[in-house]
Design a protein around this motif. Structure first.
Motif, PDB file in Angstrom:
ATOM      1  N   GLU B  91       0.963  -1.335   0.187  1.00  0.00           N
ATOM      2  CA  GLU B  91       0.301   0.032   0.277  1.00  0.00           C
ATOM      3  C   GLU B  91       0.847   1.045   0.257  1.00  0.00           C
ATOM      4  O   GLU B  91       1.606   1.305   1.006  1.00  0.00           O
ATOM      5  CB  GLU B  91      -1.144  -0.096   1.254  1.00  0.00           C
ATOM      6  N   ILE B  92       0.561   1.773  -0.448  1.00  0.00           N
ATOM      7  CA  ILE B  92       1.397   3.541  -0.745  1.00  0.00           C
ATOM      8  C   ILE B  92       1.132   4.550   0.758  1.00  0.00           C
ATOM      9  O   ILE B  92      -0.017   4.545   1.301  1.00  0.00           O
ATOM     10  CB  ILE B  92       1.390   4.461  -1.776  1.00  0.00           C
ATOM     11  N   THR B  93       1.826   5.017   1.210  1.00  0.00           N
ATOM     12  CA  THR B  93       2.397   5.816   2.148  1.00  0.00           C
ATOM     13  C   THR B  93       1.923   6.868   1.770  1.00  0.00           C
ATOM     14  O   THR B  93       2.350   7.759   0.523  1.00  0.00           O
ATOM     15  CB  THR B  93       3.499   5.591   3.020  1.00  0.00           C
ATOM     16  N   ALA B  94       1.845   7.962   3.195  1.00  0.00           N
ATOM     17  CA  ALA B  94       1.824   9.493   2.689  1.00  0.00           C
ATOM     18  C   ALA B  94       2.678   9.997   1.977  1.00  0.00           C
ATOM     19  O   ALA B  94       2.879  10.693   1.308  1.00  0.00           O
ATOM     20  CB  ALA B  94       1.487   9.856   3.831  1.00  0.00           C
ATOM     21  N   GLN B  95       4.369   9.386   2.170  1.00  0.00           N
ATOM     22  CA  GLN B  95       5.654   9.644   2.053  1.00  0.00           C
ATOM     23  C   GLN B  95       5.913   9.119   0.671  1.00  0.00           C
ATOM     24  O   GLN B  95       6.623   9.613  -0.364  1.00  0.00           O
ATOM     25  CB  GLN B  95       6.188   9.352   2.699  1.00  0.00           C
ATOM     26  N   GLY B  96       4.908   8.303   0.266  1.00  0.00           N
ATOM     27  CA  GLY B  96       5.106   8.099  -0.924  1.00  0.00           C
ATOM     28  C   GLY B  96       4.357   8.450  -1.934  1.00  0.00           C
ATOM     29  O   GLY B  96       4.728   9.094  -3.471  1.00  0.00           O
ATOM     30  N   ARG B  97       2.897   9.323  -1.237  1.00  0.00           N
ATOM     31  CA  ARG B  97       1.967   9.517  -2.667  1.00  0.00           C
ATOM     32  C   ARG B  97       3.514  11.059  -2.857  1.00  0.00           C
ATOM     33  O   ARG B  97       3.268  11.541  -3.908  1.00  0.00           O
ATOM     34  CB  ARG B  97       0.951  10.216  -1.825  1.00  0.00           C
ATOM     35  N   GLU B  98       3.318  11.446  -1.419  1.00  0.00           N
ATOM     36  CA  GLU B  98       4.265  13.417  -1.883  1.00  0.00           C
ATOM     37  C   GLU B  98       5.678  13.167  -3.065  1.00  0.00           C
ATOM     38  O   GLU B  98       6.059  13.648  -3.708  1.00  0.00           O
ATOM     39  CB  GLU B  98       4.721  13.379  -0.305  1.00  0.00           C
ATOM     40  N   THR B  99       6.734  11.558  -2.686  1.00  0.00           N
ATOM     41  CA  THR B  99       7.772  11.487  -3.543  1.00  0.00           C
ATOM     42  C   THR B  99       6.772  11.254  -4.827  1.00  0.00           C
ATOM     43  O   THR B  99       7.454  12.471  -5.971  1.00  0.00           O
ATOM     44  CB  THR B  99       7.925  10.296  -3.467  1.00  0.00           C
ATOM     45  N   LEU B 100       5.507  10.653  -5.564  1.00  0.00           N
ATOM     46  CA  LEU B 100       4.920  10.465  -6.334  1.00  0.00           C
ATOM     47  C   LEU B 100       4.922  11.942  -6.939  1.00  0.00           C
ATOM     48  O   LEU B 100       5.612  11.941  -8.398  1.00  0.00           O
ATOM     49  CB  LEU B 100       3.722   9.721  -6.491  1.00  0.00           C
ATOM     50  N   PHE B 101       4.848  12.618  -6.571  1.00  0.00           N
ATOM     51  CA  PHE B 101       4.061  14.022  -7.015  1.00  0.00           C
ATOM     52  C   PHE B 101       5.603  15.173  -7.731  1.00  0.00           C
ATOM     53  O   PHE B 101       5.509  15.242  -8.046  1.00  0.00           O
ATOM     54  CB  PHE B 101       3.190  14.437  -6.118  1.00  0.00           C
ATOM     55  N   ARG B 102       6.285  14.611  -6.351  1.00  0.00           N
ATOM     56  CA  ARG B 102       7.877  15.172  -7.170  1.00  0.00           C
ATOM     57  C   ARG B 102       8.266  14.552  -8.390  1.00  0.00           C
ATOM     58  O   ARG B 102       8.227  15.313  -9.648  1.00  0.00           O
ATOM     59  CB  ARG B 102       8.533  15.205  -5.666  1.00  0.00           C
ATOM     60  N   TRP B 103       7.843  13.762  -8.286  1.00  0.00           N
ATOM     61  CA  TRP B 103       9.090  12.405  -9.702  1.00  0.00           C
ATOM     62  C   TRP B 103       8.132  12.896 -10.539  1.00  0.00           C
ATOM     63  O   TRP B 103       8.347  12.956 -11.556  1.00  0.00           O
ATOM     64  CB  TRP B 103       8.607  11.065  -8.989  1.00  0.00           C
TER      65      TRP B 103
END
Lengths: 174, 123
Positions: B91-103
């Motif tokens: 499952e994606i984490t909040a940190q993963g979601r933030e990273t996705l948007f940056r990437w």
């Protein structure tokens, strides 16, 4: 020529020779998961097809043992490089999910066997008077115990081996 | 250059390209999902989203999945399965979601830059 999932796993194991044991176990478990699921799907769509006929199509999507092994080696290299960089940067560098590097099991005196001893005891006795470092993996509170117990019960290979293995893997004893 | 060598070079180019985008693809796939997914489901979701003929070897994504978890971008839990061995659900984490948007921002910049170059180079 690979004619079965078993063949593939053997070749993957061979292609990963020299890698960390935990990496090899991860790679084999991942491949087993994918290949078994893919095989079940192919057999459902084409009743009567045998494993030998189905395997080339599945492997074309999954990758050859050499390709897959290269990806695990790359990840292994990046992880070990990151750990080295972290060690050189700060002994107390923290990440979100881990104990400070300096408090991680493999870096703590008096040595790993001391902790291994407590960990094994901890698997069978809860709670234990084991040294605790907050959120690190040596905390053997009720939650941790049940997590390990559950993993042991879920594991299809060996219910005794798995908790010991997961600890050894987590603590970097391999 | 003979055709065998050409195919080999194309494969090498595609492999190098895929090495960089695997993590982005995985994070995006996990962000789209409203429930935790296990490895095979993630691989199939990625495979099914490829309708252009572009392919990525799914076996090379599994170690990236584990590495994303090590970095705190995904979290996982092992659950029993009726059909075989236990499965690890991610499952994606909040940190993963933030990273996705940056990437995605970085990816968009890189894509625009490459597109512009290619357009000029192919004139």
């Amino acid at each position: 020529m690979i004619s079965s999932i078993k063949d593939y796993l053997k070749q993957l194991d061979k292609a990963l020779k020299g890698s960390d044991r935990a990496v090899i176990q991860d790679a084999i478990a991942d491949a087993e998961e994918y290949l078994n699921n893919a095989m079940a799907e192919v057999k459902l769509k084409n009743p009567g097809i045998n494993e030998e006929a189905a395997i080339p199509g599945i492997l074309d999507t999954y990758g050859t043992p050499v390709e897959v092994a290269a990806a695990y080696r790359k990840a292994e290299f990046e992880t070990s490089t990151n750990i080295k960089i972290a060690d050189n940067t700060s002994n107390f560098m923290e990440t979100d999910n881990e104990a400070p590097i300096a408090l991680q099991p493999k870096n703590i005196a008096p040595g790993k066997w001391y902790y291994l001893f407590f960990k094994i005891i901890g698997i069978f006795t809860v709670p234990v008077s084991e040294p605790s470092f907050g959120n690190n993996i040596f905390y053997m509170g009720g939650d941790r115990f049940f997590t390990i117990l559950r993993a042991a019960c879920l594991n299809y290979r060996n219910t005794i081996f798995f908790p010991v293995y997961s600890f050894i893997k987590g603590a970097g004893f391999n | 250059m003979d055709s065998g060598r050409m195919i080999e070079m194309d494969k090498k180019f595609q492999k190098e390209l895929n090495a960089g985008i695997g993590a982005l693809l995985l994070l995006s796939t996990m962000n789209k999902s409203d429930k935790p997914l296990y490895g095979y489901q993630i691989a199939k979701a990625i495979e099914n989203s490829s309708d252009s003929g572009y392919s990525i070897k799914l076996g090379t994504l599994y170690p990236v999945l584990r590495s994303l978890e090590d970095n705190g971008f995904l979290k996982s839990e092992v659950e029993a399965s009726v059909a075989g061995p236990p499965r690890r659900y991610y499952e994606i984490t909040a940190q993963g979601r933030e990273t996705l948007f940056r990437w995605v921002e970085i990816w968009t910049q890189a894509k625009d830059f490459i597109d512009k170059n290619l357009k000029e180079g192919l004139k």
